[in-house]
Design a protein around this motif. Structure first.
Motif, mmCIF file in Angstrom:
data_model
loop_
_atom_site.group_PDB
_atom_site.id
_atom_site.type_symbol
_atom_site.label_atom_id
_atom_site.label_comp_id
_atom_site.label_asym_id
_atom_site.label_seq_id
_atom_site.Cartn_x
_atom_site.Cartn_y
_atom_site.Cartn_z
ATOM 1 N N GLN A 163 0.830 -1.212 0.000
ATOM 2 C CA GLN A 163 0.000 0.000 0.000
ATOM 3 C C GLN A 163 0.865 1.263 0.000
ATOM 4 O O GLN A 163 0.548 2.240 -0.692
ATOM 5 C CB GLN A 163 -0.956 -0.010 1.201
ATOM 6 N N ASN A 166 2.170 1.652 -3.536
ATOM 7 C CA ASN A 166 1.107 2.137 -4.424
ATOM 8 C C ASN A 166 0.809 3.617 -4.183
ATOM 9 O O ASN A 166 0.556 4.376 -5.123
ATOM 10 C CB ASN A 166 -0.181 1.332 -4.233
ATOM 11 N N HIS A 171 4.051 0.529 -9.051
ATOM 12 C CA HIS A 171 3.487 -0.804 -9.259
ATOM 13 C C HIS A 171 4.264 -1.859 -8.475
ATOM 14 O O HIS A 171 5.367 -1.600 -7.980
ATOM 15 C CB HIS A 171 3.524 -1.164 -10.746
ATOM 16 N N ASP A 193 -4.191 -4.432 -4.800
ATOM 17 C CA ASP A 193 -5.000 -3.761 -5.819
ATOM 18 C C ASP A 193 -4.428 -4.166 -7.178
ATOM 19 O O ASP A 193 -3.309 -3.783 -7.534
ATOM 20 C CB ASP A 193 -4.901 -2.245 -5.617
ATOM 21 N N TRP A 196 -2.410 -2.209 -9.808
ATOM 22 C CA TRP A 196 -0.997 -1.852 -9.577
ATOM 23 C C TRP A 196 -0.070 -3.057 -9.731
ATOM 24 O O TRP A 196 1.092 -2.994 -9.344
ATOM 25 C CB TRP A 196 -0.822 -1.255 -8.182
#
Length: 253
Positions: A163, A166, A171, A193, A196
């Motif tokens: 996180q 990101n 990525h 996610d 990414w």
């Protein structure tokens, strides 16, 4: 699929490079991205790219494990290559405190210098971290002014680290470690996610199961895709579509 990180120019592939590329294409891998590591890898990398111009694309950078006391001279030579050839990224660059901390200060200089090239040339960066995620994120946060983009290749960290990466606009490169029984990625990948995530092999290293311990190759990107699909309850086609889209946009392929 796109193998976003493959050293197929390495001597491990000298005897069967054509077959390796053919197998990759047969598995649905349409592009193979080649990261540079040091001054000696430039010639074989560019030769490999020239041999497979529709498939292979190269990057230019100095890997942290090859940083030494001559860092400024080496960086000057690496930088000069950007005037001579079109590269898709600055890479692979970063901080590695696993093997040797002797040139830690020089590694930081090399990393920051190359991040600034990326800003100047509007190129993504491909980041190598080993035992250095915190240090790398700190330096990246200081340098991120909205112009930096790229990937933390061979990501094997926590959900929190993912996180944080990101949030900085970077990525995650997912490779063979995702298939390792004790790699811990089975707990992490379901929480990522997917917008990414990009796929990679880092061949000839880190071959996925069932080839663990053997030479890795771009065809095995499909095994990584299958593992990510399994862990996220998606189809391989969906993982292929989204990761290819992500890589195509990131590297402007």
């Amino acid at each position: 699929m796109i193998d976003t990180h493959a050293h197929i120019y390495a001597s491990e592939f000298d005897n069967d490079r054509d077959e390796v590329v053919t197998r990759a294409l047969a598995q649905g891998v349409s592009k193979i991205l080649l990261p540079n590591i040091d001054l000696d890898s430039i010639e074989p990398m560019l030769k490999t790219e020239a041999s497979y111009p529709e498939i292979c694309r190269s990057m230019m950078g100095l890997h942290p494990c090859y940083v030494d006391g001559n860092v400024e001279q080496t960086l000057a030579i690496i930088r000069s290559w950007f005037e001579k050839h079109k590269f898709i990224a600055v890479g692979e660059i970063g901080i590695d405190l696993y093997w040797d901390k002797t040139f830690r200060a020089e590694q930081e200089i090399a990393f920051i210098t190359q991040l600034n090239w990326a800003k100047e040339m509007d190129l993504p960066v491909v980041i190598h971290t080993r035992d250095s995620i915190e240090e790398t994120l700190t330096l990246l946060s200081q340098e991120q002014d909205g112009r930096l983009r790229g990937v933390f290749h061979c990501f094997g960290g926590s959900v929190e680290e993912a996180q944080a990466i990101n949030k900085l606009g970077f990525h995650l490169g997912i490779g063979g470690v995702s298939t390792f029984k004790n790699g811990g990625m089975d707990k992490v990948i379901p929480n990522l996610d997917m917008n990414w995530v990009i796929l990679e092999t880092d061949c000839p290293y880190l071959a996925p199961v069932p080839h663990r311990g053997k030479r890795n190759e771009p065809a095995y990107t499909s095994l990584v895709a299958a593992r990510v699909a399994e862990l996220t309850n998606s189809s391989i086609e969906e993982i292929d579509r989204i990761t290819t889209q992500n890589a195509t946009a990131l590297f402007r392929l």
